[in-house]
Design an enzyme around this catalytic site. Sequence first.
Site, PDB file in Angstrom:
ATOM      1  N   SER A 137       0.831  -1.205   0.000  1.00 46.45           N
ATOM      2  CA  SER A 137       0.000   0.000   0.000  1.00 46.45           C
ATOM      3  C   SER A 137       0.865   1.254   0.000  1.00 46.45           C
ATOM      4  O   SER A 137       1.943   1.279   0.607  1.00 46.45           O
ATOM      5  CB  SER A 137      -0.894   0.002   1.245  1.00 46.45           C
ATOM      6  OG  SER A 137      -1.520   1.246   1.434  1.00 46.45           O
ATOM      7  N   TYR A 160      -2.460  -0.506  10.381  1.00 48.23           N
ATOM      8  CA  TYR A 160      -2.606  -1.140   9.070  1.00 48.23           C
ATOM      9  C   TYR A 160      -1.330  -0.970   8.246  1.00 48.23           C
ATOM     10  O   TYR A 160      -0.786  -1.936   7.695  1.00 48.23           O
ATOM     11  CB  TYR A 160      -3.802  -0.549   8.325  1.00 48.23           C
ATOM     12  CG  TYR A 160      -3.816  -0.857   6.847  1.00 48.23           C
ATOM     13  CD1 TYR A 160      -4.070  -2.157   6.396  1.00 48.23           C
ATOM     14  CD2 TYR A 160      -3.567   0.134   5.895  1.00 48.23           C
ATOM     15  CE1 TYR A 160      -4.074  -2.454   5.042  1.00 48.23           C
ATOM     16  CE2 TYR A 160      -3.574  -0.154   4.546  1.00 48.23           C
ATOM     17  CZ  TYR A 160      -3.823  -1.451   4.124  1.00 48.23           C
ATOM     18  OH  TYR A 160      -3.808  -1.735   2.767  1.00 48.23           O
ATOM     19  N   LYS A 164       1.862  -3.623   6.818  1.00 54.42           N
ATOM     20  CA  LYS A 164       2.364  -3.688   5.443  1.00 54.42           C
ATOM     21  C   LYS A 164       3.888  -3.529   5.416  1.00 54.42           C
ATOM     22  O   LYS A 164       4.589  -4.248   4.684  1.00 54.42           O
ATOM     23  CB  LYS A 164       1.703  -2.609   4.584  1.00 54.42           C
ATOM     24  CG  LYS A 164       0.219  -2.814   4.332  1.00 54.42           C
ATOM     25  CD  LYS A 164      -0.059  -4.040   3.490  1.00 54.42           C
ATOM     26  CE  LYS A 164      -1.530  -4.143   3.110  1.00 54.42           C
ATOM     27  NZ  LYS A 164      -1.826  -5.359   2.312  1.00 54.42           N
TER      28      LYS A 164
END
Length: 352
Positions: A137, A160, A164
């Site tokens: 991302s 989040y 990643k």
Amino acid sequence: MRTFLVTGGAGFIGSHVCLMLLQNKCSLYILDSFTNSFPESLDRVKLISRLDEKYDNDKISIFEGDLRDKNSIKKVFYDAKNKGKNIDGVIHLAGFKSVSQSIINPLSYWENNVISTINLLEVMDENNCYTIVFSSSASIYDTTSKFIDENATLRAKHPYAETKIAIEQLLKDVYNSNCNKWRVANLRYFNPIGAHISGLIGEDPLGIPNNIFPRIIKVASREIDKLTIFGNDYPTSDGSGVRDFIHVMDLAEGHLSALDFLMEGQPKLFSINLGTGKGTSVLELIEIFEKINNVEIPYIFSKRRDGDASEVVADNSLAINLINFCAKRSLSEMCRDGWQWYLKNPEGYRKN
């Protein structure tokens, strides 16, 4: 014929990636927990691909399972071996993706995203499968500059993004443990929107969506009275934030380009942006959506959200030069296709 395992293949991005792979004559294993997705999406993928029963049985195998359970992954590889197939690589899309939920429940995000990837890599290693494309991302970047290339500083603002970054580091460590066999690609998505032009597959978020485009859809459909825009005092042309929106079908094609490059020549590891290289403000997006679909999007302004940058746009020169990928579809097509998906599927994949 190449055979790939797609984790999270029933999701928004996953369904479009699976379609792209099938249309390029690949054989697929799909592993999905269906926690945030629907099996119906894969039925639609088959329909678009016009797979007859024999072709379906030969080319696409669907398994329901959770990557946190290593046996779920082993079952897929075991099935492939029993059928005399080798899984040539994995497209790893499965994972939780809500920024707000990751802040509320970080333990769940670390377990679901990171532990699952560890399990996947261990089973891949046990089965001599060493090629993986990872769904990363652009949220992992420090956004102090407008155009972001792959060498920009990584700085997560929420759990989040932390997961990643952690997975990218894990993949780097695994690659470095034996760089003569592992092939790793980290695809750093910017803002995928839209839907397949058929209107048969698209984004079907559960609950209240976090991202701007599904919220626009809900306002256009009058499920929500007004769109809330966070911030109108950014140093941009109209005061609203600027983002890089990419059509989900272009994103799917980017996976195929990355996979082709990854599998040719010597083993390699690379990270690459998947965006258009063009910035669009929130107000511009609304204007284009209204014009192309002949609908009205009422909106109000609210204060900026903590951590939001004024402009986040991909430097996509590496994608163009390294894997020969450049997004082709316009913002008008993104808005048209996304709205047509809703009009044909007002309840998403949920059947009455």
